[in-house]
Design a protein around this motif. Structure first.
Motif, PDB file in Angstrom:
ATOM      1  N   UNK A 166      -4.381  10.938  14.204  1.00  0.00           N
ATOM      2  CA  UNK A 166      -5.196   9.956  13.497  1.00  0.00           C
ATOM      3  C   UNK A 166      -4.569   9.751  12.130  1.00  0.00           C
ATOM      4  N   UNK A 167      -4.337   8.494  11.732  1.00  0.00           N
ATOM      5  CA  UNK A 167      -3.630   8.305  10.477  1.00  0.00           C
ATOM      6  C   UNK A 167      -3.927   7.004   9.775  1.00  0.00           C
ATOM      7  N   UNK A 168      -3.450   6.919   8.532  1.00  0.00           N
ATOM      8  CA  UNK A 168      -3.564   5.721   7.707  1.00  0.00           C
ATOM      9  C   UNK A 168      -2.235   5.487   7.022  1.00  0.00           C
ATOM     10  N   UNK A 169      -1.848   4.212   6.910  1.00  0.00           N
ATOM     11  CA  UNK A 169      -0.555   3.821   6.359  1.00  0.00           C
ATOM     12  C   UNK A 169      -0.757   2.834   5.221  1.00  0.00           C
ATOM     13  N   UNK A 170       0.002   3.022   4.155  1.00  0.00           N
ATOM     14  CA  UNK A 170       0.102   2.031   3.085  1.00  0.00           C
ATOM     15  C   UNK A 170       1.522   1.490   3.113  1.00  0.00           C
ATOM     16  N   UNK A 171       1.658   0.167   3.317  1.00  0.00           N
ATOM     17  CA  UNK A 171       2.976  -0.434   3.449  1.00  0.00           C
ATOM     18  C   UNK A 171       3.215  -1.525   2.430  1.00  0.00           C
ATOM     19  N   UNK A 172       4.494  -1.801   2.185  1.00  0.00           N
ATOM     20  CA  UNK A 172       4.889  -2.853   1.247  1.00  0.00           C
ATOM     21  C   UNK A 172       6.095  -3.589   1.815  1.00  0.00           C
ATOM     22  N   UNK A 173       5.993  -4.909   1.887  1.00  0.00           N
ATOM     23  CA  UNK A 173       7.116  -5.734   2.326  1.00  0.00           C
ATOM     24  C   UNK A 173       7.996  -6.092   1.132  1.00  0.00           C
ATOM     25  N   UNK A 174       9.315  -6.139   1.387  1.00  0.00           N
ATOM     26  CA  UNK A 174      10.278  -6.561   0.380  1.00  0.00           C
ATOM     27  C   UNK A 174      11.103  -7.698   0.980  1.00  0.00           C
ATOM     28  N   UNK A 175      10.692  -8.928   0.720  1.00  0.00           N
ATOM     29  CA  UNK A 175      11.349 -10.077   1.317  1.00  0.00           C
ATOM     30  C   UNK A 175      11.000 -10.205   2.782  1.00  0.00           C
ATOM     31  N   UNK A 176      11.877 -10.874   3.538  1.00  0.00           N
ATOM     32  CA  UNK A 176      11.620 -11.134   4.953  1.00  0.00           C
ATOM     33  C   UNK A 176      12.107 -10.024   5.867  1.00  0.00           C
ATOM     34  N   UNK A 177      12.934  -9.115   5.370  1.00  0.00           N
ATOM     35  CA  UNK A 177      13.604  -8.152   6.244  1.00  0.00           C
ATOM     36  C   UNK A 177      13.139  -6.711   6.082  1.00  0.00           C
ATOM     37  N   UNK A 178      12.847  -6.292   4.851  1.00  0.00           N
ATOM     38  CA  UNK A 178      12.596  -4.883   4.577  1.00  0.00           C
ATOM     39  C   UNK A 178      11.119  -4.593   4.376  1.00  0.00           C
ATOM     40  N   UNK A 179      10.730  -3.391   4.761  1.00  0.00           N
ATOM     41  CA  UNK A 179       9.414  -2.896   4.365  1.00  0.00           C
ATOM     42  C   UNK A 179       9.463  -1.375   4.300  1.00  0.00           C
ATOM     43  N   UNK A 180       8.633  -0.823   3.441  1.00  0.00           N
ATOM     44  CA  UNK A 180       8.533   0.628   3.269  1.00  0.00           C
ATOM     45  C   UNK A 180       7.092   1.042   3.510  1.00  0.00           C
ATOM     46  N   UNK A 181       6.912   2.242   4.079  1.00  0.00           N
ATOM     47  CA  UNK A 181       5.575   2.723   4.407  1.00  0.00           C
ATOM     48  C   UNK A 181       5.417   4.187   4.007  1.00  0.00           C
ATOM     49  N   UNK A 182       4.209   4.511   3.554  1.00  0.00           N
ATOM     50  CA  UNK A 182       3.807   5.899   3.371  1.00  0.00           C
ATOM     51  C   UNK A 182       2.621   6.137   4.287  1.00  0.00           C
ATOM     52  N   UNK A 183       2.715   7.149   5.133  1.00  0.00           N
ATOM     53  CA  UNK A 183       1.669   7.383   6.144  1.00  0.00           C
ATOM     54  C   UNK A 183       1.227   8.838   6.118  1.00  0.00           C
ATOM     55  N   UNK A 184      -0.086   9.020   6.215  1.00  0.00           N
ATOM     56  CA  UNK A 184      -0.647  10.353   6.442  1.00  0.00           C
ATOM     57  C   UNK A 184      -1.241  10.376   7.843  1.00  0.00           C
ATOM     58  N   UNK A 185      -0.930  11.420   8.588  1.00  0.00           N
ATOM     59  CA  UNK A 185      -1.527  11.615   9.911  1.00  0.00           C
ATOM     60  C   UNK A 185      -2.030  13.047  10.041  1.00  0.00           C
ATOM     61  N   UNK A 186      -3.141  13.161  10.708  1.00  0.00           N
ATOM     62  CA  UNK A 186      -3.625  14.480  11.093  1.00  0.00           C
ATOM     63  C   UNK A 186      -3.402  14.603  12.598  1.00  0.00           C
TER      64      UNK A 186
END
Length: 210
Positions: A166-186
């Motif tokens: 079970x988890x939650x993700x915070x993501x950020x897009x950088x332009x049309x190609x890139x994205x970065x995510x930080x996720x916590x899962x239990x």
């Protein structure tokens, strides 16, 4: 309901572990309705204390419709103590928008060839994820739950639900190609060999060239 039951059962967990995962993933088009992907992941015990495992994955997918795709692939896992697993997978993914957010359903069948076992074993996984934007700058959140069902019974494996994340993700897009995510899962694991509740921190970097 499954997640609630497993979360309740986790109070009996015998072991707990914290892990940090770093993932890089690349996706590229292959013709008009298909794509190929590569993913590399490495896992550390604790917060970057000691690398315990690395994994790479190759996939190819074909879109039957804009929101429906089938995918096949291969991945391999290696641990510090040289435990090895080869894994072949096939999956179907359905996406639909509702209430301003994206819902994603993924059903995956895995054939797992583990060095510790004489014969391959099978596992079914179902993922439900809900993603929605939270800013006009490309930021989003995603809530997810994935259930793992063992279809084999050997070498300490049991049939039925053996793992849940079970988890939650915070993501950020950088332009049309890139994205970065930080996720916590239990993650909860239940087998005849071990019962464990793990805290999983994931850092994901994705390049999507499709």
């Amino acid at each position: 309901m499954i997640a609630v039951l497993l979360a309740t059962k986790s109070a009996l967990a015998l072991e707990q572990e914290s892990q940090t995962w770093i993932t890089t993933r690349f996706l590229a088009p292959l013709g008009e309705h298909s794509d190929v992907g590569f993913r590399f992941r490495t896992r550390f015990s604790g917060v970057f204390k000691e690398r315990s495992l690395y994994q790479y994955q190759f996939t190819t997918a074909h879109y039957l419709r804009d929101n429906l795709r089938i995918e096949g692939g291969y991945e391999q896992f290696r641990s510090r103590d040289q435990r090895l697993e080869d894994r072949w997978l096939g999956q179907v993914q359905l996406r639909n928008f509702w209430g301003g957010g994206l819902f994603r359903h993924r059903v995956r069948l895995e054939l797992r060839d583990l060095v510790a076992l004489d014969d391959p074993v099978y596992r079914l996984r179902y993922l439900l994820a809900h993603r929605r934007p939270i800013s006009e700058t490309g930021r989003y959140i995603e809530l997810r739950n994935e259930v793992f069902v063992s279809l084999s019974e050997k070498g300490g494996l049991e049939r039925g639900i053996v793992q849940n994340r079970i988890g939650a993700t915070l993501g950020q897009r950088f332009g049309d190609r890139w994205r970065a995510e930080f996720r916590y899962q239990w993650g909860y694991i239940d087998s005849s060999l071990i019962t464990r509740g793990d805290h999983l921190l994931q850092l994901n970097l994705i390049w999507d060239g499709r």
